[in-house]
Design a protein around this motif. Structure first.
Motif, short mmCIF file in Angstrom:
data_model
loop_
_atom_site.label_atom_id
_atom_site.label_comp_id
_atom_site.label_asym_id
_atom_site.label_seq_id
_atom_site.Cartn_x
_atom_site.Cartn_y
_atom_site.Cartn_z
N GLY A 81 -10.78 54.15 94.77
CA GLY A 81 -9.58 53.40 94.40
C GLY A 81 -9.39 52.10 95.16
N SER A 82 -10.33 51.80 96.08
CA SER A 82 -10.20 50.57 96.87
C SER A 82 -11.55 50.18 97.45
N PRO A 123 -28.71 56.03 86.01
CA PRO A 123 -28.33 55.55 87.34
C PRO A 123 -27.07 56.24 87.87
N GLN A 124 -27.01 56.36 89.19
CA GLN A 124 -25.80 56.84 89.88
C GLN A 124 -24.81 55.68 89.85
N VAL A 125 -23.62 55.92 89.29
CA VAL A 125 -22.63 54.84 89.12
C VAL A 125 -21.40 55.12 89.98
N LEU A 126 -20.91 54.09 90.65
CA LEU A 126 -19.65 54.16 91.39
C LEU A 126 -18.67 53.20 90.73
N ILE A 127 -17.51 53.72 90.33
CA ILE A 127 -16.45 52.90 89.73
C ILE A 127 -15.43 52.60 90.82
N VAL A 128 -15.17 51.32 91.07
CA VAL A 128 -14.20 50.92 92.09
C VAL A 128 -13.08 50.14 91.41
N ASP A 129 -11.91 50.75 91.31
CA ASP A 129 -10.76 50.13 90.64
C ASP A 129 -9.50 50.78 91.17
N ASP A 130 -8.45 49.98 91.39
CA ASP A 130 -7.21 50.55 91.91
C ASP A 130 -6.37 51.24 90.83
N GLU A 131 -6.73 51.07 89.56
CA GLU A 131 -5.98 51.71 88.48
C GLU A 131 -6.56 53.09 88.20
N ASP A 132 -5.78 54.13 88.55
CA ASP A 132 -6.25 55.52 88.41
C ASP A 132 -6.67 55.83 86.98
N ARG A 133 -5.85 55.44 86.02
CA ARG A 133 -6.13 55.78 84.62
C ARG A 133 -7.44 55.13 84.16
N PHE A 134 -7.65 53.88 84.55
CA PHE A 134 -8.88 53.18 84.17
C PHE A 134 -10.10 53.91 84.75
N ALA A 184 -14.62 52.60 98.71
CA ALA A 184 -15.96 52.41 98.14
C ALA A 184 -17.00 52.29 99.26
N LEU A 185 -16.68 51.52 100.30
CA LEU A 185 -17.62 51.34 101.42
C LEU A 185 -17.90 52.66 102.11
N GLU A 186 -16.87 53.51 102.26
CA GLU A 186 -17.07 54.84 102.85
C GLU A 186 -18.04 55.65 102.01
N LYS A 187 -17.84 55.64 100.69
CA LYS A 187 -18.70 56.42 99.79
C LYS A 187 -20.14 55.91 99.83
N ILE A 188 -20.31 54.59 99.92
CA ILE A 188 -21.64 53.98 99.96
C ILE A 188 -22.37 54.37 101.24
N MET A 229 -8.20 44.74 100.19
CA MET A 229 -9.50 44.08 100.11
C MET A 229 -9.78 43.71 98.65
N SER A 230 -9.97 42.42 98.38
CA SER A 230 -10.26 41.99 97.00
C SER A 230 -11.66 42.42 96.59
N GLY A 231 -11.92 42.37 95.30
CA GLY A 231 -13.24 42.71 94.80
C GLY A 231 -14.32 41.78 95.33
N ILE A 232 -13.97 40.50 95.51
CA ILE A 232 -14.95 39.52 96.04
C ILE A 232 -15.32 39.89 97.48
N GLU A 233 -14.31 40.21 98.28
CA GLU A 233 -14.56 40.62 99.67
C GLU A 233 -15.35 41.93 99.70
N ALA A 234 -14.97 42.87 98.83
CA ALA A 234 -15.66 44.16 98.75
C ALA A 234 -17.13 43.94 98.36
N LEU A 235 -17.38 43.03 97.40
CA LEU A 235 -18.74 42.73 96.96
C LEU A 235 -19.60 42.28 98.14
#
Length: 138
Positions: free
Chosen positions: A39-40, A9-20, A44-48, A65-71
């Motif tokens: 990173g936010s 699957p094509q995976v998108l990782i959305v996390d504000d921590e660069d190292r993670f 993520a919405l732009e990429k989608i 934007m919190s993860g819940i709102e982003a979801l």
């Protein structure tokens, strides 16, 4: 972007921590998963909008934007994408909200790599099954 059996699957990782994001992206990439990251929530919405992702790994606690709102916004924009929530903080209330909004899974960070890839693959199978049903003539 539908995949055939055996494809990753094509995976998108959305996390504000660069190292993670970087570490997880490398680990998944080394296992054959095509990975992109954001990173936010807004990024993520732009990429989608530009590209379809099969599975989205989404952090709950992000500035702005919190993860819940982003979801909620991700599921409106890309309803077939499966979203796995990754969080460092367990919360029954958050888990209930995530499932109500259409999240596939709720995992605690750090999550063992084998468990995470198993969940990604299971989410992808569910997405493919939903796509097959959606394509059937009525």
């Amino acid at each position: 972007m539908g995949g055939e059996a055996g494809s990753k699957p094509q995976v998108l990782i959305v996390d504000d921590e660069d190292r993670f994001r970087l570490t997880l992206g490398k680990l998944l990439g080394s296992r054959g998963y095509p990975v992109d990251s954001a990173g936010s929530g807004p990024e993520a919405l732009e990429k989608i909008r530009d590209r379809a992702f099969d599975v989205i790994l989404l952090d709950v606690k992000m500035p702005g934007m919190s993860g819940i709102e982003a979801l909620a916004r991700i599921k409106k924009e890309s309803p077939l994408s499966e979203v796995i929530i990754l969080t460092g903080h367990a919360s029954v209330d958050a888990a209930v909200e995530i499932m109500k909004l259409g999240g596939y899974e709720y995992l605690l960070k750090p999550c063992p790599m084998d468990e995470l890839t198993a969940r990604i693959d299971a989410a992808y199978e569910k997405k493919l099954a939903r796509e097959r049903v959606a394509k059937r003539p009525q």
